[in-house]
Design a protein around this motif. Structure first.
Motif, PDB file in Angstrom:
ATOM      1  N   ILE A  64      12.994  39.415   2.229  1.00 36.19           N
ATOM      2  CA  ILE A  64      13.364  40.475   1.283  1.00 36.19           C
ATOM      3  C   ILE A  64      13.086  40.002  -0.142  1.00 36.19           C
ATOM      4  N   THR A  65      12.425  40.864  -0.920  1.00 31.91           N
ATOM      5  CA  THR A  65      12.243  40.617  -2.348  1.00 31.91           C
ATOM      6  C   THR A  65      12.878  41.769  -3.105  1.00 31.91           C
ATOM      7  N   VAL A  66      13.711  41.447  -4.078  1.00 32.85           N
ATOM      8  CA  VAL A  66      14.391  42.453  -4.904  1.00 32.85           C
ATOM      9  C   VAL A  66      13.707  42.508  -6.268  1.00 32.85           C
ATOM     10  N   LEU A  67      13.277  43.681  -6.677  1.00 30.93           N
ATOM     11  CA  LEU A  67      12.760  43.880  -8.026  1.00 30.93           C
ATOM     12  C   LEU A  67      13.917  44.396  -8.884  1.00 30.93           C
ATOM     13  N   ASP A  68      14.297  43.618  -9.886  1.00 29.34           N
ATOM     14  CA  ASP A  68      15.497  43.954 -10.661  1.00 29.34           C
ATOM     15  C   ASP A  68      15.275  43.611 -12.129  1.00 29.34           C
ATOM     16  N   GLN A  69      15.515  44.572 -13.016  1.00 26.54           N
ATOM     17  CA  GLN A  69      15.365  44.312 -14.440  1.00 26.54           C
ATOM     18  C   GLN A  69      16.703  44.303 -15.166  1.00 26.54           C
ATOM     19  N   SER A  70      17.806  44.432 -14.426  1.00 25.52           N
ATOM     20  CA  SER A  70      19.128  44.499 -15.042  1.00 25.52           C
ATOM     21  C   SER A  70      19.862  43.156 -15.044  1.00 25.52           C
ATOM     22  N   GLY A  71      19.411  42.225 -14.204  1.00 24.73           N
ATOM     23  CA  GLY A  71      20.099  40.945 -14.082  1.00 24.73           C
ATOM     24  C   GLY A  71      21.279  40.966 -13.133  1.00 24.73           C
ATOM     25  N   GLU A  72      21.516  42.099 -12.506  1.00 23.86           N
ATOM     26  CA  GLU A  72      22.679  42.292 -11.630  1.00 23.86           C
ATOM     27  C   GLU A  72      22.654  41.356 -10.419  1.00 23.86           C
ATOM     28  N   PHE A  73      21.510  41.248  -9.770  1.00 25.72           N
ATOM     29  CA  PHE A  73      21.464  40.560  -8.481  1.00 25.72           C
ATOM     30  C   PHE A  73      21.499  39.041  -8.613  1.00 25.72           C
ATOM     31  N   ILE A  74      21.022  38.509  -9.726  1.00 25.02           N
ATOM     32  CA  ILE A  74      21.060  37.057  -9.911  1.00 25.02           C
ATOM     33  C   ILE A  74      22.363  36.624 -10.580  1.00 25.02           C
ATOM     34  N   SER A  75      22.671  37.223 -11.725  1.00 28.11           N
ATOM     35  CA  SER A  75      23.826  36.770 -12.506  1.00 28.11           C
ATOM     36  C   SER A  75      25.161  37.162 -11.888  1.00 28.11           C
ATOM     37  N   ARG A  76      25.240  38.335 -11.285  1.00 27.56           N
ATOM     38  CA  ARG A  76      26.521  38.818 -10.761  1.00 27.56           C
ATOM     39  C   ARG A  76      26.636  38.683  -9.244  1.00 27.56           C
ATOM     40  N   ARG A  77      25.507  38.785  -8.555  1.00 29.88           N
ATOM     41  CA  ARG A  77      25.551  38.737  -7.093  1.00 29.88           C
ATOM     42  C   ARG A  77      25.136  37.381  -6.526  1.00 29.88           C
ATOM     43  N   GLY A  78      24.621  36.506  -7.389  1.00 28.02           N
ATOM     44  CA  GLY A  78      24.332  35.139  -6.968  1.00 28.02           C
ATOM     45  C   GLY A  78      23.112  34.940  -6.108  1.00 28.02           C
ATOM     46  N   LEU A  79      22.168  35.882  -6.123  1.00 23.07           N
ATOM     47  CA  LEU A  79      20.953  35.706  -5.336  1.00 23.07           C
ATOM     48  C   LEU A  79      19.978  34.790  -6.067  1.00 23.07           C
ATOM     49  N   PRO A  80      19.128  34.061  -5.337  1.00 24.92           N
ATOM     50  CA  PRO A  80      18.184  33.124  -5.972  1.00 24.92           C
ATOM     51  C   PRO A  80      17.036  33.853  -6.674  1.00 24.92           C
ATOM     52  N   LYS A  81      16.472  33.168  -7.666  1.00 25.79           N
ATOM     53  CA  LYS A  81      15.354  33.704  -8.419  1.00 25.79           C
ATOM     54  C   LYS A  81      14.065  33.589  -7.612  1.00 25.79           C
ATOM     55  N   TYR A  82      13.189  34.573  -7.778  1.00 22.48           N
ATOM     56  CA  TYR A  82      11.909  34.600  -7.067  1.00 22.48           C
ATOM     57  C   TYR A  82      11.025  33.443  -7.521  1.00 22.48           C
ATOM     58  N   GLU A  83      10.421  32.772  -6.550  1.00 21.34           N
ATOM     59  CA  GLU A  83       9.484  31.695  -6.821  1.00 21.34           C
ATOM     60  C   GLU A  83       8.141  32.008  -6.155  1.00 21.34           C
ATOM     61  N   LYS A  84       7.083  31.506  -6.727  1.00 21.81           N
ATOM     62  CA  LYS A  84       5.760  31.731  -6.159  1.00 21.81           C
ATOM     63  C   LYS A  84       5.713  31.230  -4.721  1.00 21.81           C
ATOM     64  N   GLY A  85       5.214  32.064  -3.842  1.00 17.58           N
ATOM     65  CA  GLY A  85       5.129  31.695  -2.433  1.00 17.58           C
ATOM     66  C   GLY A  85       6.264  32.224  -1.582  1.00 17.58           C
ATOM     67  N   ASP A  86       7.266  32.829  -2.223  1.00 17.98           N
ATOM     68  CA  ASP A  86       8.405  33.356  -1.454  1.00 17.98           C
ATOM     69  C   ASP A  86       7.981  34.416  -0.446  1.00 17.98           C
ATOM     70  N   ASP A  87       6.962  35.211  -0.801  1.00 18.16           N
ATOM     71  CA  ASP A  87       6.542  36.300   0.082  1.00 18.16           C
ATOM     72  C   ASP A  87       5.862  35.802   1.351  1.00 18.16           C
ATOM     73  N   LEU A  88       5.524  34.518   1.389  1.00 14.36           N
ATOM     74  CA  LEU A  88       4.908  33.954   2.592  1.00 14.36           C
ATOM     75  C   LEU A  88       5.947  33.400   3.557  1.00 14.36           C
ATOM     76  N   LYS A  89       7.201  33.397   3.131  1.00 12.93           N
ATOM     77  CA  LYS A  89       8.277  32.926   3.992  1.00 12.93           C
ATOM     78  C   LYS A  89       8.633  34.009   5.009  1.00 12.93           C
ATOM     79  N   LYS A  90       9.146  33.604   6.149  1.00 17.16           N
ATOM     80  CA  LYS A  90       9.474  34.560   7.202  1.00 17.16           C
ATOM     81  C   LYS A  90      10.822  35.230   6.975  1.00 17.16           C
ATOM     82  N   ILE A  91      11.759  34.514   6.370  1.00 22.56           N
ATOM     83  CA  ILE A  91      13.092  35.069   6.147  1.00 22.56           C
ATOM     84  C   ILE A  91      13.559  34.706   4.739  1.00 22.56           C
ATOM     85  N   GLY A  92      14.730  35.209   4.381  1.00 22.28           N
ATOM     86  CA  GLY A  92      15.315  34.867   3.088  1.00 22.28           C
ATOM     87  C   GLY A  92      15.214  35.988   2.083  1.00 22.28           C
TER      88      GLY A  92
END
Length: 213
Positions: free
Chosen positions: A133-161
């Motif tokens: 799953i990749t979340v596109l977010d411009q509000s900062g909600e999912f990282i700062s408030r929900r604690g999800l990790p920041k997108y890194e290059k190559g994440d889309d090649l992973k099977k899960i996460g």
């Protein structure tokens, strides 16, 4: 509200209501008019509301269900169903089929503070252990408030996460979104051609910011 037919309880949801004043000789009456849409009949064996092909008879009684309506249901839930809430005004559970969700599109609509992000997080927590799953977010909600990790290059090649892609400040959001989605489509195309298809979900928060008219 509920309208009964034979042994079935057909659920309706009120869309609009108004009070009209009807003048008669020597006085007036206030008449309440309500417009409702049929939701269907709750099938306990499938844990879902099914369409009921039936037109209500004129003057048939209308029942307002109690708040605990559906609370005592004994359901046998199949794998892949997750509860996301209850039908407004009742305790009747509402589920989403995750296998169906991964094969189609879903829009979560509602006013501010109605729980859209909470539902999205509920789905993310249920899906990220088996799906990328990749979340596109411009509000900062999912990282700062929900604690999800920041997108890194190559994440889309992973099977899960899951990770969150936040556009840099000052960037043109629709252009970045288009570039990212085009890249993802190209990656998926290559996987289809090689026979190594991966399952992915893209969750777009405030989609109108990323994909305007």
């Amino acid at each position: 509200m509920i309208v009964k037919n034979l042994d079935n309880e057909i659920l309706f949801q009120i869309n609009f209501a108004e009070i009209e004043k009807e003048n008669i000789h020597g006085g007036a009456h206030l008449i309440t008019k309500v417009t409702a849409k049929q939701l269907g009949v709750f099938d306990k064996s499938k844990s879902r509301i099914e369409n009921y092909r039936w037109i209500p008879i004129a003057c048939v009684p209308v029942i307002i269900p109690p708040l605990d309506y559906g609370k005592k249901l004994k359901l046998t839930l199949s794998e892949g169903l997750i509860k996301i809430g209850t039908l407004i005004g009742t305790s009747l559970p509402i589920f989403i089929d995750l296998s169906t969700l991964k094969e189609t599109h879903l829009a979560i609509l509602g006013m501010t503070r109605m729980g859209k992000t909470s539902i999205a997080m509920h789905l993310i927590n249920s899906l990220h252990v088996t799906t990328r799953i990749t979340v596109l977010d411009q509000s900062g909600e999912f990282i700062s408030r929900r604690g999800l990790p920041k997108y890194e290059k190559g994440d889309d090649l992973k099977k899960i996460g899951v990770s969150v892609y936040e556009p840099p400040k000052g960037s043109i959001i629709p252009d970045l979104a288009l570039k990212y989605l085009n890249s993802l489509v190209e990656t998926a195309k290559q996987e289809y051609e090689s026979g190594q298809v991966r399952s992915r979900i893209v969750l777009i928060d405030e989609a109108h910011q990323f994909i305007p008219e």
